[in-house]
Write a protein that holds these residues in place. Sequence first.
Motif, PDB file in Angstrom:
ATOM      1  N   ILE A   5       0.649  -0.953  -0.102  1.00  0.00           N
ATOM      2  CA  ILE A   5      -0.082   0.019   0.152  1.00  0.00           C
ATOM      3  C   ILE A   5       1.046   1.249   0.119  1.00  0.00           C
ATOM      4  N   LEU A   6       0.663   2.094  -0.742  1.00  0.00           N
ATOM      5  CA  LEU A   6       1.364   3.256  -0.993  1.00  0.00           C
ATOM      6  C   LEU A   6       0.817   4.472   0.087  1.00  0.00           C
ATOM      7  N   THR A   7       1.838   4.675   1.178  1.00  0.00           N
ATOM      8  CA  THR A   7       1.443   5.646   1.914  1.00  0.00           C
ATOM      9  C   THR A   7       2.658   6.378   2.303  1.00  0.00           C
ATOM     10  N   SER A  23       0.691  13.566  -4.819  1.00  0.00           N
ATOM     11  CA  SER A  23      -0.253  12.714  -4.649  1.00  0.00           C
ATOM     12  C   SER A  23      -0.684  11.537  -5.462  1.00  0.00           C
ATOM     13  N   SER A  24       0.056  11.530  -6.548  1.00  0.00           N
ATOM     14  CA  SER A  24       0.180  10.188  -7.226  1.00  0.00           C
ATOM     15  C   SER A  24       1.494  10.107  -7.872  1.00  0.00           C
ATOM     16  N   VAL A  25       2.022   8.649  -8.237  1.00  0.00           N
ATOM     17  CA  VAL A  25       3.291   8.583  -8.756  1.00  0.00           C
ATOM     18  C   VAL A  25       3.152   7.226  -9.924  1.00  0.00           C
ATOM     19  N   GLU A  26       3.906   7.671 -10.993  1.00  0.00           N
ATOM     20  CA  GLU A  26       3.805   6.398 -11.972  1.00  0.00           C
ATOM     21  C   GLU A  26       5.222   6.345 -12.342  1.00  0.00           C
ATOM     22  N   VAL A  27       5.784   5.276 -12.237  1.00  0.00           N
ATOM     23  CA  VAL A  27       7.365   5.212 -12.865  1.00  0.00           C
ATOM     24  C   VAL A  27       7.042   4.076 -14.317  1.00  0.00           C
ATOM     25  N   ARG A  87      11.202   6.171  -4.569  1.00  0.00           N
ATOM     26  CA  ARG A  87      11.059   4.979  -3.873  1.00  0.00           C
ATOM     27  C   ARG A  87       9.818   4.522  -3.199  1.00  0.00           C
ATOM     28  N   GLY A  88       9.271   3.282  -2.874  1.00  0.00           N
ATOM     29  CA  GLY A  88       7.998   2.941  -2.535  1.00  0.00           C
ATOM     30  C   GLY A  88       7.827   3.631  -1.241  1.00  0.00           C
ATOM     31  N   ALA A  91      12.077   4.842   3.515  1.00  0.00           N
ATOM     32  CA  ALA A  91      13.351   4.286   4.100  1.00  0.00           C
ATOM     33  C   ALA A  91      14.467   4.004   3.158  1.00  0.00           C
ATOM     34  N   ALA A  92      15.393   3.477   3.609  1.00  0.00           N
ATOM     35  CA  ALA A  92      16.697   3.462   2.858  1.00  0.00           C
ATOM     36  C   ALA A  92      16.522   2.404   1.602  1.00  0.00           C
ATOM     37  N   ILE A  93      17.236   2.734   0.668  1.00  0.00           N
ATOM     38  CA  ILE A  93      17.250   1.688  -0.382  1.00  0.00           C
ATOM     39  C   ILE A  93      17.809   0.489  -0.166  1.00  0.00           C
ATOM     40  N   SER A  94      16.851  -0.609  -0.469  1.00  0.00           N
ATOM     41  CA  SER A  94      16.928  -1.863   0.033  1.00  0.00           C
ATOM     42  C   SER A  94      16.421  -2.897  -1.213  1.00  0.00           C
ATOM     43  N   THR A  95      16.661  -4.010  -1.067  1.00  0.00           N
ATOM     44  CA  THR A  95      16.047  -4.990  -2.048  1.00  0.00           C
ATOM     45  C   THR A  95      14.392  -4.959  -1.900  1.00  0.00           C
ATOM     46  N   SER A  96      13.821  -4.358  -0.860  1.00  0.00           N
ATOM     47  CA  SER A  96      12.423  -4.186  -0.485  1.00  0.00           C
ATOM     48  C   SER A  96      11.918  -2.867  -0.855  1.00  0.00           C
ATOM     49  N   ASN A  97      12.968  -2.220  -1.087  1.00  0.00           N
ATOM     50  CA  ASN A  97      12.598  -0.392  -1.185  1.00  0.00           C
ATOM     51  C   ASN A  97      13.537  -0.206  -2.268  1.00  0.00           C
TER      52      ASN A  97
END
Length: 138
Positions: A5-7, A23-27, A87-88, A91-97
């Motif tokens: 969920i994008l929050t 308020s919205s993002v698209e990559v 980033r989603g 938090a810091a850049i990671s494999t899950s972010n």
Amino acid sequence: MGKFILTDVFVEVNGVNFSDHVSSVEVSVSHDEVDVTSFSGGGRERLAGLRDDSFTLNFQQDFAVGEVDATLWPLFSNKTEFTVKVRGTSAAISTSNPEYSATCILLEYQALSGSPGDLSETSVTFPAQRSGIARATV
């Protein structure tokens, strides 16, 4: 795999953190479709061509110093290349972010839009230059 969920999306344009104004993002990442169909085939054949990536961000407009318009107008007017990072989460850049980033250019900018009583918002597309959007996990 869990749902996402994008929050708390992180958005940076030309070194300015706009997470609180988007308020919205698209990559979007894509390749041009190159038709290489020949007479020997029984149907169409395609190859992936040049990259054509972009970020589309919906900004809640702000004309204060250092905010949306004060950052985007000079980038548009001066035809300047700059970096966009998304980033989603914050938090810091990671494999899950993972962080998606690219050198971009602003070719179109709708500085003011809306009707009486509306929140002033502007949707901006940032085309990626040359090599497209990169994905980093560290």
